[in-house]
Scaffold this active site. Structure first.
Site, PDB file in Angstrom:
ATOM      1  N   CYS A  58       1.261  -1.134  -0.577  1.00 30.40           N
ATOM      2  CA  CYS A  58       0.015   0.003  -0.215  1.00 30.40           C
ATOM      3  C   CYS A  58       1.022   0.781   0.182  1.00 30.40           C
ATOM      4  CB  CYS A  58      -0.935   0.045   1.216  1.00 30.40           C
ATOM      5  SG  CYS A  58      -2.273  -1.035   1.575  1.00 30.40           S
ATOM      6  N   GLU A  60       0.295   3.602   1.851  1.00 28.06           N
ATOM      7  CA  GLU A  60       0.940   4.051   3.059  1.00 28.06           C
ATOM      8  C   GLU A  60       1.993   3.380   3.765  1.00 28.06           C
ATOM      9  OE1 GLU A  60      -3.875   3.994   3.300  1.00 28.06           O
ATOM     10  OE2 GLU A  60      -2.764   3.425   1.434  1.00 28.06           O
ATOM     11  N   CYS A  99      -6.776   1.397   4.590  1.00 30.15           N
ATOM     12  CA  CYS A  99      -7.211  -0.786   4.929  1.00 30.15           C
ATOM     13  C   CYS A  99      -6.286  -0.386   6.715  1.00 30.15           C
ATOM     14  CB  CYS A  99      -6.824  -1.300   4.090  1.00 30.15           C
ATOM     15  SG  CYS A  99      -4.617  -1.124   4.204  1.00 30.15           S
ATOM     16  N   CYS A 102      -2.752  -0.627   6.839  1.00 32.25           N
ATOM     17  CA  CYS A 102      -2.296   0.446   7.589  1.00 32.25           C
ATOM     18  C   CYS A 102      -3.062   1.029   8.222  1.00 32.25           C
ATOM     19  CB  CYS A 102      -2.221   1.055   6.219  1.00 32.25           C
ATOM     20  SG  CYS A 102      -1.817   0.804   4.788  1.00 32.25           S
TER      21      CYS A 102
END
Length: 138
Positions: A58, A60, A99, A102
Site C-alpha cells: 500500500c 501508506e 485499509c 495500514c
C-alpha cells in the site's frame, strides 16, 4: 477526536494527488500517499501492485518506509488518495480511508499521527489509534 483540516492539510492532500497524477499506471499504481513529519517534511509515495494481490504494498506503507529510510520517525499527518480507473464515472482523485493493515501500521509507527479520511461527503482528520477500536496489542 476530530481535528480541523488546515491549509497545511490541503497542501498534503495536493502532494498525494500530484504523486499519483505523475505515477498513475493502470493496474500498477492507482493510490498515492503523502506523509508530513512533526518537523514539517513531506514525503510522497505510490502503492506497488503485484499480480498476486497479497504481495501488493500500500501507498501508506511505502511512504512510511520512505520517511523512516530518510531518518524520520515522528509523524504528524498522513493521507491517501485514489486515482479513478479509466472506465470509472468518477473523474476526480479522491481521499480514501486506509485499509485495516495500514491503520495498524500507521498506529504502530505513529500512535499520535493524524489521518485524513472521507466522512459523509467531507474530510475529517482523526487520530490513527481512533481508527482502531479494540486494537490488537501484544
Amino acid at each position: 477526536m476530530d481535528y480541523e483540516i488546515t491549509a497545511g492539510d490541503q497542501t498534503l492532500i495536493a502532494c498525494a494527488q500530484e504523486i499519483i497524477k505523475k505515477r498513475y499506471e493502470w493496474e500498477r499504481h492507482h493510490v498515492g500517499a503523502a506523509l508530513r513529519t512533526k518537523t514539517g517534511e513531506i514525503f510522497t509515495a505510490v502503492h506497488v501492485e503485484a499480480s498476486l494481490s497479497r504481495v501488493t504494498v500500500c501507498a501508506e506503507a511505502m511512504v512510511i518506509g520512505k520517511a523512516i529510510s530518510e531518518g524520520y520517525k515522528e509523524f504528524d499527518t498522513i493521507v491517501a488518495v485514489r486515482h479513478p480507473d479509466p472506465d470509472s464515472a468518477e473523474r476526480e482523485i479522491q481521499v480514501v480511508s486506509p485499509c485495516g493493515m495500514c491503520r495498524e501500521l500507521i498506529a504502530d509507527y505513529g500512535k499520535d499521527c493524524k489521518v485524513i479520511v472521507p466522512v459523509e461527503g467531507s474530510l475529517a482528520k482523526v487520530n490513527a489509534v481512533g481508527l482502531l477500536p479494540m486494537r490488537y496489542s501484544r
